[in-house]
Design a protein around this motif. Structure first.
Motif, PDB file in Angstrom:
ATOM      1  N   UNK A  82       0.930  -1.111  -0.102  1.00 37.41           N
ATOM      2  CA  UNK A  82      -0.442  -0.124  -0.279  1.00 37.41           C
ATOM      3  C   UNK A  82       0.654   1.378   0.249  1.00 37.41           C
ATOM      4  N   UNK A  83       2.425   1.820   0.354  1.00 38.70           N
ATOM      5  CA  UNK A  83       2.714   2.345   0.701  1.00 38.70           C
ATOM      6  C   UNK A  83       3.937   2.460  -0.404  1.00 38.70           C
ATOM      7  N   UNK A  84       3.314   2.009  -1.382  1.00 37.95           N
ATOM      8  CA  UNK A  84       4.164   2.372  -2.423  1.00 37.95           C
ATOM      9  C   UNK A  84       3.440   2.971  -3.369  1.00 37.95           C
ATOM     10  N   UNK A  85       1.857   2.789  -3.108  1.00 31.91           N
ATOM     11  CA  UNK A  85       1.375   4.598  -3.345  1.00 31.91           C
ATOM     12  C   UNK A  85       1.528   5.715  -3.109  1.00 31.91           C
ATOM     13  N   UNK A  86       2.112   6.133  -1.898  1.00 33.25           N
ATOM     14  CA  UNK A  86       2.246   6.760  -1.368  1.00 33.25           C
ATOM     15  C   UNK A  86       4.076   7.155  -2.063  1.00 33.25           C
ATOM     16  N   UNK A  87       4.627   6.189  -2.194  1.00 31.69           N
ATOM     17  CA  UNK A  87       5.850   6.731  -2.509  1.00 31.69           C
ATOM     18  C   UNK A  87       5.963   7.387  -3.940  1.00 31.69           C
ATOM     19  N   UNK A  88       5.458   7.010  -4.572  1.00 37.67           N
ATOM     20  CA  UNK A  88       4.944   7.426  -6.310  1.00 37.67           C
ATOM     21  C   UNK A  88       4.844   9.014  -6.545  1.00 37.67           C
ATOM     22  N   UNK A  89       3.066   9.279  -5.024  1.00 43.60           N
ATOM     23  CA  UNK A  89       2.819  10.174  -5.114  1.00 43.60           C
ATOM     24  C   UNK A  89       3.714  11.618  -5.133  1.00 43.60           C
ATOM     25  N   UNK A  90       4.212  11.014  -3.578  1.00 37.37           N
ATOM     26  CA  UNK A  90       5.621  12.017  -2.896  1.00 37.37           C
ATOM     27  C   UNK A  90       6.676  12.380  -4.259  1.00 37.37           C
ATOM     28  N   UNK A  91       7.362  11.583  -5.191  1.00 44.88           N
ATOM     29  CA  UNK A  91       8.235  11.737  -6.176  1.00 44.88           C
ATOM     30  C   UNK A  91       7.015  12.505  -7.080  1.00 44.88           C
ATOM     31  N   UNK A  95      -7.803  18.664  11.284  1.00 49.26           N
ATOM     32  CA  UNK A  95      -6.696  17.488  11.116  1.00 49.26           C
ATOM     33  C   UNK A  95      -6.602  16.448  12.019  1.00 49.26           C
ATOM     34  N   UNK A  96      -6.517  15.724  12.284  1.00 47.32           N
ATOM     35  CA  UNK A  96      -6.200  14.977  13.291  1.00 47.32           C
ATOM     36  C   UNK A  96      -5.526  13.999  12.950  1.00 47.32           C
ATOM     37  N   UNK A  97      -4.693  13.145  13.595  1.00 46.92           N
ATOM     38  CA  UNK A  97      -3.569  11.958  13.328  1.00 46.92           C
ATOM     39  C   UNK A  97      -1.643  12.337  13.438  1.00 46.92           C
ATOM     40  N   UNK A  98      -1.668  11.309  13.100  1.00 48.32           N
ATOM     41  CA  UNK A  98       0.154  11.112  13.123  1.00 48.32           C
ATOM     42  C   UNK A  98       0.171  12.680  12.402  1.00 48.32           C
ATOM     43  N   UNK A  99       0.809  13.389  12.810  1.00 47.64           N
ATOM     44  CA  UNK A  99       1.339  14.554  11.284  1.00 47.64           C
ATOM     45  C   UNK A  99       2.798  14.398  10.465  1.00 47.64           C
ATOM     46  N   UNK A 100       2.435  13.729   9.818  1.00 52.85           N
ATOM     47  CA  UNK A 100       3.955  12.609   9.364  1.00 52.85           C
ATOM     48  C   UNK A 100       3.627  12.871   7.526  1.00 52.85           C
ATOM     49  N   UNK A 101       4.908  12.659   7.050  1.00 55.28           N
ATOM     50  CA  UNK A 101       4.792  13.054   5.653  1.00 55.28           C
ATOM     51  C   UNK A 101       3.709  12.299   5.008  1.00 55.28           C
ATOM     52  N   UNK A 102       4.172  10.792   5.394  1.00 59.95           N
ATOM     53  CA  UNK A 102       3.710   9.008   4.819  1.00 59.95           C
ATOM     54  C   UNK A 102       1.640   9.735   4.845  1.00 59.95           C
ATOM     55  N   UNK A 103       0.906  10.643   5.395  1.00 55.11           N
ATOM     56  CA  UNK A 103      -0.138  11.116   6.052  1.00 55.11           C
ATOM     57  C   UNK A 103      -0.690  12.667   4.859  1.00 55.11           C
ATOM     58  N   UNK A 104       0.480  12.750   4.314  1.00 55.30           N
ATOM     59  CA  UNK A 104      -0.290  13.645   2.839  1.00 55.30           C
ATOM     60  C   UNK A 104      -0.015  15.540   3.366  1.00 55.30           C
ATOM     61  N   UNK A 105       0.660  15.326   4.835  1.00 55.40           N
ATOM     62  CA  UNK A 105       0.890  16.448   5.060  1.00 55.40           C
ATOM     63  C   UNK A 105       1.854  17.745   4.660  1.00 55.40           C
ATOM     64  N   UNK A 106       2.763  16.816   3.600  1.00 53.94           N
ATOM     65  CA  UNK A 106       3.585  18.538   3.094  1.00 53.94           C
ATOM     66  C   UNK A 106       2.444  18.962   1.688  1.00 53.94           C
ATOM     67  N   UNK A 107       2.020  18.002   0.963  1.00 56.91           N
ATOM     68  CA  UNK A 107       1.191  18.813   0.223  1.00 56.91           C
ATOM     69  C   UNK A 107       0.056  19.583   1.285  1.00 56.91           C
ATOM     70  N   UNK A 108      -0.703  19.192   2.213  1.00 56.24           N
ATOM     71  CA  UNK A 108      -1.820  19.885   2.945  1.00 56.24           C
ATOM     72  C   UNK A 108      -0.763  20.683   3.626  1.00 56.24           C
TER      73      UNK A 108
END
Length: 398
Positions: free
Chosen positions: A192-201, A294-307
């Motif tokens: 599942x996390x591969x999808x995140x890596x592609x979008x972040x790239x 917003x709530x949850x872990x404030x990490x890159x994997x949760x989309x916070x750089x884009x937000x």
């Protein structure tokens, strides 16, 4: 010309029949799905026995009786960390909600977890809830040799365990491979996390260094495909995750079960007065007519750089948004400091206890979930909906 005309007519007829067949198939599929679901509900109402291991839908489609069970189970749980106050991620909150509910219904719960380093362990007024604590490894995981010995002692004391449950890799496959009554709940898998890596790239700025996580992630998927079959039963917290376990990880259909996450309805429920008190406590001015949350872990994997970039741009370009909006952010992580840099339009609250979190949801107008990837059903989405947040802005940036 006649030949060409006849050929065109033939093509048109074939296309028409194909379209009709496709529409008929969709209609049949919809009707048959509704029929199957209706039959499941009818059979349940008639109190006919249901084999949960072969139940085709998510178990949440069933309504279990409110009366106490006629048979009480002895259950073992392996979880690397037990939640303490506000310090809990989705995995820990899942373990807390599920197993406290099981204990309240009278089942005997034995929880094998790590002891906290800097705080006391929480206590619960239930005599059928037992905690077996051990010192975590340097990486923060369960010491497999110690917890396995604790488990064997309890398994041979009185009644043997009816079921063993591990939250993700709380109990490694090297220990669990011979347990036929073991179920594992996956809260995240490498595929599942591969999808995140592609979008972040794709979203990476030219001046940022290229990440090399994809290669590592693919290797992780291969490792998981090899050891996942050693677990007897697999619980997926979404249909998407269940489909991946069957197709990509090649787990047999009868060993994959979809059970969506749940939250405590006694805690998360609409209460506007608590929302108003929450805003007053944290100094949210009444002039802020729109409160985002917003709530949850404030990490890159949760989309916070884009937000973060989206909020930054809106605050610069839109004066009305800047004057009337405030963003409340509950959670902890490296992007908390970034959000603070946006000024008075953002208020980073840090991690909140469940009661405070329920008030937080009642205080906001729109809940925003910027998660980048498909994953198990987020607790935050359920909590926000149950608390009656006015609108949902569930953004999956794909």
């Amino acid at each position: 010309m006649a030949t060409i005309f006849s050929f065109r007519c033939l093509c048109f007829i074939i296309a028409l029949l194909s379209a009709f067949s496709f529409v008929s198939f969709l209609f049949w599929f919809q009707c048959s799905s509704s029929y199957r679901y209706s039959n499941q509900m009818i059979s349940q109402k008639e109190n006919q026995p249901i084999n949960l291991l072969s139940f085709p839908s998510a178990w949440n489609h069933l309504s279990f009786p409110s009366k106490l069970p006629s048979k009480y189970l002895k259950i073992a749980l392996f979880v690397k960390k037990w939640p303490h106050r506000s310090l809990a991620g989705g995995l820990e909150r899942h373990a807390l909600t599920l197993h406290l509910a099981l204990a309240k219904r009278g089942h005997e719960l034995h929880i094998f977890t790590t002891s906290p380093s800097n705080s006391s362990f929480p206590r619960y007024p239930m005599s059928n809830l037992y905690f077996h604590l051990s010192k975590p490894t340097a990486a923060g995981y369960l010491d497999q040799a110690i917890v396995w010995k604790q488990f064997q002692t309890q398994n041979s004391t009185g009644k043997a365990f009816d079921i063993v449950h591990t939250e993700s890799v709380g109990l490694l496959h090297t220990r669990s491979r011979n347990l036929t009554n073991l179920a594992v709940t996956w809260h995240g898998i490498a595929y599942e996390t591969i999808h995140t890596d592609i979008i972040q790239e794709l979203l990476r700025n030219p001046d940022e260094q290229q990440a090399y996580a994809l290669t590592e992630r693919i290797t992780k998927v291969v490792e998981e495909v090899r050891f996942f079959p050693h677990y007897a039963h697999h619980v997926a917290t979404s249909d998407h995750a269940g489909d991946i376990l069957r197709r990509i990880y090649m787990i047999p259909e009868e060993r994959v079960h979809v059970i969506l996450n749940g939250v405590d309805e006694e805690i998360f429920k609409p209460d506007p007065s608590k929302g108003e008190a929450f805003k007053q406590k944290f100094g949210v001015a009444k002039s802020r007519s729109l409160v985002l949350g917003m709530a949850g872990r404030l990490v890159k994997d949760k989309g916070h750089p884009l937000m973060f970039e989206a909020l930054k741009q809106m605050l610069v370009e839109n004066g009305t948004f800047r004057e009337n909006t405030i963003v409340l952010i509950a959670g902890d992580g490296p992007w908390g400091d970034r959000y603070r840099d946006l000024g008075t339009n953002t208020l980073v609250l840090g991690p909140l206890e469940q009661a405070q979190l329920a008030s937080f949801y009642n205080a906001i107008d729109i809940f925003v979930n910027p998660t980048l990837r498909a994953q198990g059903l987020d607790h935050t989405l359920l909590e926000a909906m149950l608390s009656g947040s006015g609108k949902m802005a569930e953004e999956f940036w794909r």
